[in-house]
Design an enzyme around this catalytic site. Sequence first.
Site, PDB file in Angstrom:
ATOM      1  N   ASP A   1      33.053  -7.265  10.383  1.00  0.00           N
ATOM      2  CA  ASP A   1      33.933  -6.267  10.633  1.00  0.00           C
ATOM      3  C   ASP A   1      33.270  -4.813  11.146  1.00  0.00           C
ATOM      4  O   ASP A   1      33.590  -3.707  10.830  1.00  0.00           O
ATOM      5  CB  ASP A   1      34.754  -5.710   9.473  1.00  0.00           C
ATOM      6  CG  ASP A   1      35.993  -4.970   9.900  1.00  0.00           C
ATOM      7  OD1 ASP A   1      36.777  -4.381   9.044  1.00  0.00           O
ATOM      8  OD2 ASP A   1      36.303  -4.895  11.044  1.00  0.00           O
TER       9      ASP A   1
ATOM     10  N   LYS B   1      31.092  -3.905  17.239  1.00  0.00           N
ATOM     11  CA  LYS B   1      31.553  -5.037  17.778  1.00  0.00           C
ATOM     12  C   LYS B   1      30.430  -5.431  18.628  1.00  0.00           C
ATOM     13  O   LYS B   1      30.356  -6.573  18.823  1.00  0.00           O
ATOM     14  CB  LYS B   1      32.738  -4.677  18.671  1.00  0.00           C
ATOM     15  CG  LYS B   1      33.652  -4.020  17.859  1.00  0.00           C
ATOM     16  CD  LYS B   1      33.878  -4.693  16.358  1.00  0.00           C
ATOM     17  CE  LYS B   1      34.827  -3.833  15.734  1.00  0.00           C
ATOM     18  NZ  LYS B   1      34.831  -4.061  14.092  1.00  0.00           N
TER      19      LYS B   1
ATOM     20  N   ASP C   1      36.902  -9.729  12.436  1.00  0.00           N
ATOM     21  CA  ASP C   1      38.000  -8.908  12.737  1.00  0.00           C
ATOM     22  C   ASP C   1      37.855  -8.462  14.094  1.00  0.00           C
ATOM     23  O   ASP C   1      36.894  -8.446  14.981  1.00  0.00           O
ATOM     24  CB  ASP C   1      38.015  -7.723  11.598  1.00  0.00           C
ATOM     25  CG  ASP C   1      39.136  -6.819  11.991  1.00  0.00           C
ATOM     26  OD1 ASP C   1      39.079  -5.487  11.381  1.00  0.00           O
ATOM     27  OD2 ASP C   1      40.278  -7.431  12.225  1.00  0.00           O
ATOM     28  N   ASN C   2      39.060  -8.094  14.685  1.00  0.00           N
ATOM     29  CA  ASN C   2      38.782  -7.145  16.078  1.00  0.00           C
ATOM     30  C   ASN C   2      38.534  -7.985  17.331  1.00  0.00           C
ATOM     31  O   ASN C   2      38.109  -7.409  18.429  1.00  0.00           O
ATOM     32  CB  ASN C   2      38.023  -6.002  15.884  1.00  0.00           C
ATOM     33  CG  ASN C   2      38.538  -5.247  14.825  1.00  0.00           C
ATOM     34  OD1 ASN C   2      37.581  -4.939  14.025  1.00  0.00           O
ATOM     35  ND2 ASN C   2      39.529  -4.794  14.578  1.00  0.00           N
TER      36      ASN C   2
ATOM     37  N   GLU D   1      45.495  -3.082  13.283  1.00  0.00           N
ATOM     38  CA  GLU D   1      46.043  -2.417  11.774  1.00  0.00           C
ATOM     39  C   GLU D   1      46.883  -1.076  12.340  1.00  0.00           C
ATOM     40  O   GLU D   1      46.564  -0.433  13.066  1.00  0.00           O
ATOM     41  CB  GLU D   1      44.803  -1.895  11.032  1.00  0.00           C
ATOM     42  CG  GLU D   1      43.654  -1.371  11.975  1.00  0.00           C
ATOM     43  CD  GLU D   1      42.631  -2.018  12.304  1.00  0.00           C
ATOM     44  OE1 GLU D   1      42.896  -3.210  12.347  1.00  0.00           O
ATOM     45  OE2 GLU D   1      41.324  -1.469  12.129  1.00  0.00           O
TER      46      GLU D   1
HETATM   47  O1  LIG Z   1      34.562   0.156  14.790  1.00  0.00           O
HETATM   48  C1  LIG Z   1      35.076  -0.520  14.101  1.00  0.00           C
HETATM   49  N1  LIG Z   1      34.680  -0.950  13.031  1.00  0.00           N
HETATM   50  C2  LIG Z   1      33.208  -0.611  12.819  1.00  0.00           C
HETATM   51  C3  LIG Z   1      33.080   0.469  11.734  1.00  0.00           C
HETATM   52  C4  LIG Z   1      31.729   0.165  10.817  1.00  0.00           C
HETATM   53  N2  LIG Z   1      31.516   0.240   9.477  1.00  0.00           N
HETATM   54  N3  LIG Z   1      30.232  -0.026   9.456  1.00  0.00           N
HETATM   55  C5  LIG Z   1      29.769  -0.263  10.237  1.00  0.00           C
HETATM   56  C6  LIG Z   1      28.235  -0.901  10.481  1.00  0.00           C
HETATM   57  C7  LIG Z   1      27.582  -1.479   9.361  1.00  0.00           C
HETATM   58  C8  LIG Z   1      26.601  -2.042   9.440  1.00  0.00           C
HETATM   59  C9  LIG Z   1      25.639  -1.956  10.740  1.00  0.00           C
HETATM   60  N4  LIG Z   1      24.729  -2.228  11.009  1.00  0.00           N
HETATM   61  C10 LIG Z   1      24.320  -2.073  12.414  1.00  0.00           C
HETATM   62  N5  LIG Z   1      25.378  -1.524  12.888  1.00  0.00           N
HETATM   63  C11 LIG Z   1      26.210  -1.255  11.897  1.00  0.00           C
HETATM   64  C12 LIG Z   1      27.494  -0.850  11.539  1.00  0.00           C
HETATM   65  N6  LIG Z   1      30.619  -0.282  11.550  1.00  0.00           N
HETATM   66  C13 LIG Z   1      36.491  -0.887  14.272  1.00  0.00           C
HETATM   67  C14 LIG Z   1      37.135  -0.058  15.166  1.00  0.00           C
HETATM   68  C15 LIG Z   1      38.760  -0.264  15.439  1.00  0.00           C
HETATM   69  C16 LIG Z   1      39.285   0.477  16.521  1.00  0.00           C
HETATM   70  C17 LIG Z   1      40.366  -0.176  17.339  1.00  0.00           C
HETATM   71  C18 LIG Z   1      41.041   0.495  18.050  1.00  0.00           C
HETATM   72  C19 LIG Z   1      40.609   1.838  18.322  1.00  0.00           C
HETATM   73  F1  LIG Z   1      41.464   2.632  19.410  1.00  0.00           F
HETATM   74  C20 LIG Z   1      39.542   2.584  17.870  1.00  0.00           C
HETATM   75  C21 LIG Z   1      39.040   1.677  16.812  1.00  0.00           C
HETATM   76  C22 LIG Z   1      39.420  -1.168  14.650  1.00  0.00           C
HETATM   77  C23 LIG Z   1      38.655  -1.745  13.705  1.00  0.00           C
HETATM   78  O2  LIG Z   1      39.332  -2.657  12.689  1.00  0.00           O
HETATM   79  C24 LIG Z   1      37.126  -1.646  13.641  1.00  0.00           C
HETATM   80  O3  LIG Z   1      36.602  -2.423  12.580  1.00  0.00           O
HETATM   81 MG   LIG Z   2      37.856  -4.093  12.035  1.00  0.00          MG
END
Ligand SMILES: O=C(NCCc1nnc(-c2ccc3[nH]cnc3c2)[nH]1)c1cc(-c2ccc(F)cc2)cc(O)c1O
Ligand SMILES: [Mg+2]
Length: 214
Positions: A141, A144, A169-170, A199
Amino acid sequence: TRSTRPQRLLKAVQKNATRGDPQSVISAIDHFCRHSEWAMNIGDEKGTILDSVVNELNPEKVLELGTYCGYSTVRIARLLPPGARLITLEFNGDYAAIARQVITWAGLEDRVQLVEGASEDWIPRMKEHFGIETFDLVFLDHWKDRYLPDTKLMEDCGLLRKGTVLLADNVICPGVPDYLQYVRNSLSYKSCYFKSHLEYTKAEDGLEKSVFLG
Ligand SMILES: O=C(NCCc1nnc(-c2ccc3[nH]cnc3c2)[nH]1)c1cc(-c2ccc(F)cc2)cc(O)c1O
Ligand SMILES: [Mg+2]
């Protein structure tokens, strides 16, 4: 200066949820995201699918990539037996600080290890640093564009065993086309799609469940 959305989400948990009651933490976050501010938690509809995969698997060792505010961390950890462990990787220090407090509010800190840093740095260190040989469940999650490279990295590091489940997810919104193409066409995975919604919205989204065949 103005607070951040994760800070406001944490305040809503501390105001509306009961310490030590994971379900009340989940409900408080879902209420906040529906009625105050949208946030990128898996949410209640896809969260119910996540719950059913965890309950079916009864995993001992779980890896979560992308903690954010800890909503799915709490959803997963609340279903684990006390001896089981959930390691969750978060890249963003501000998100991690909020997530730690959400997880503690839920009373689940003894089952969760939150690690700050990049997935590509920590995946190769799971064995020597955490004593983990293989995972039973991986929940993807995070960013992407990291789903596919990190899946290949987990394969190369021997962290997947016959039967390990990857739950992503997603896969529709924002979408992970390269990852989907890989797990759906690789002979090493049995993959299936759980149609749902992004969500707190009516937009289509879904989870992809892929079983590693070894
Ligand atoms: O970007 C997302 N999630 C990612 C956050 C994250 N939290 N931690 C990290 C991490 C963790 C270790 C990592 N190691 C290397 N990169 C890393 C990134 N990334 C995300 C975006 C949306 C979304 C949908 C529609 C929209 F209009 C705008 C947004 C919906 C979702 O359910 C998501 O999960
Ligand atoms: Mg997500």
